[in-house]
Design an enzyme around this catalytic site. Sequence first.
Site, PDB file in Angstrom:
ATOM      1  N   HIS A  43       0.859  -1.181   0.000  1.00  0.00           N
ATOM      2  CA  HIS A  43       0.000   0.000   0.000  1.00  0.00           C
ATOM      3  C   HIS A  43       0.900   1.238   0.000  1.00  0.00           C
ATOM      4  O   HIS A  43       1.174   1.820   1.052  1.00  0.00           O
ATOM      5  CB  HIS A  43      -0.897  -0.011   1.232  1.00  0.00           C
ATOM      6  CG  HIS A  43      -1.940   1.053   1.240  1.00  0.00           C
ATOM      7  ND1 HIS A  43      -3.187   0.874   1.795  1.00  0.00           N
ATOM      8  CD2 HIS A  43      -1.937   2.331   0.764  1.00  0.00           C
ATOM      9  CE1 HIS A  43      -3.898   1.982   1.676  1.00  0.00           C
ATOM     10  NE2 HIS A  43      -3.159   2.886   1.055  1.00  0.00           N
ATOM     11  N   GLU A  70      -2.658  -1.656  -3.114  1.00  0.00           N
ATOM     12  CA  GLU A  70      -3.732  -0.841  -2.553  1.00  0.00           C
ATOM     13  C   GLU A  70      -3.343   0.623  -2.588  1.00  0.00           C
ATOM     14  O   GLU A  70      -2.167   0.962  -2.525  1.00  0.00           O
ATOM     15  CB  GLU A  70      -3.968  -1.225  -1.082  1.00  0.00           C
ATOM     16  CG  GLU A  70      -4.356  -2.650  -0.833  1.00  0.00           C
ATOM     17  CD  GLU A  70      -4.544  -2.923   0.651  1.00  0.00           C
ATOM     18  OE1 GLU A  70      -5.188  -3.945   0.963  1.00  0.00           O
ATOM     19  OE2 GLU A  70      -4.047  -2.141   1.489  1.00  0.00           O
ATOM     20  N   HIS A 190      -8.192  -5.513   7.446  1.00  0.00           N
ATOM     21  CA  HIS A 190      -7.945  -4.467   8.440  1.00  0.00           C
ATOM     22  C   HIS A 190      -8.240  -5.016   9.840  1.00  0.00           C
ATOM     23  O   HIS A 190      -9.384  -5.275  10.191  1.00  0.00           O
ATOM     24  CB  HIS A 190      -8.752  -3.191   8.211  1.00  0.00           C
ATOM     25  CG  HIS A 190      -8.077  -1.984   8.826  1.00  0.00           C
ATOM     26  ND1 HIS A 190      -7.183  -1.205   8.137  1.00  0.00           N
ATOM     27  CD2 HIS A 190      -8.136  -1.467  10.068  1.00  0.00           C
ATOM     28  CE1 HIS A 190      -6.734  -0.235   8.913  1.00  0.00           C
ATOM     29  NE2 HIS A 190      -7.296  -0.381  10.098  1.00  0.00           N
TER      30      HIS A 190
END
Length: 237
Positions: A43, A70, A190
Amino acid sequence: MTKLSVNINKIATLRNSRGGNVPNLVEVGKDIQDFGGEGITIHPRPDERHIRYQDAYDLKPIVHAEYNIEGNPIPKFIDLVLSVKPTQVTLVPDAEDAITSNSGWDTKKHKDFLVEVISEFKRNDIRTSIFVDPIAGIIQGAAETGADRIELYTEEFASAYSKGNNEAIVPYAKCAQLAIDMQLGVNAGHDLSLDNIKFFKENIPGLLEVSIGHALISESIYLGLENVVNMYLHRLK
């Protein structure tokens, strides 16, 4: 079968804290796959405080499993993804100064923007996923963007589950089924951890992939990376 994609941002954070190339991000990516990991997630953020944009290119030749990038689709990020062409791009609406992702997309409000971005990625044969909260209207909006998948933002579940509230899984299960009914694949991520991943997996229909970074790397400090990767695989399967 639910695939385990390991987010290696925290490895990059450790590397960047001292400069140089220790730990070596590419070698860790290779090791995770050798240990059985079925995907690598990164990410990159605009300030490159953990994953650097160059890392995305360096990892490309060695990632033979799922490669998931991401990020917030700002122009620099879009250019990176189109250049690297990972297996999947996951669109996350985080602000530039966000410590970590803290909300999903409002797929109704940002529909036109998401349609435009997703269309470009799909023209380049890159699977697209949208990071979303477990809200029925948001899932319906995601289906209207042309996305291939959603990624359920699981922080609220993880927090409630840690306090003994198993009912927190209900909106996630309902939204996963709604996504399936609307021809969307279902990912999640998450704050998923060794403590909650088995319960989550058993209660979410059609779960294709989980992306886990902070908990997995933290658990590995005590238990070892190879052990932890295989502990997740065992819980998922």
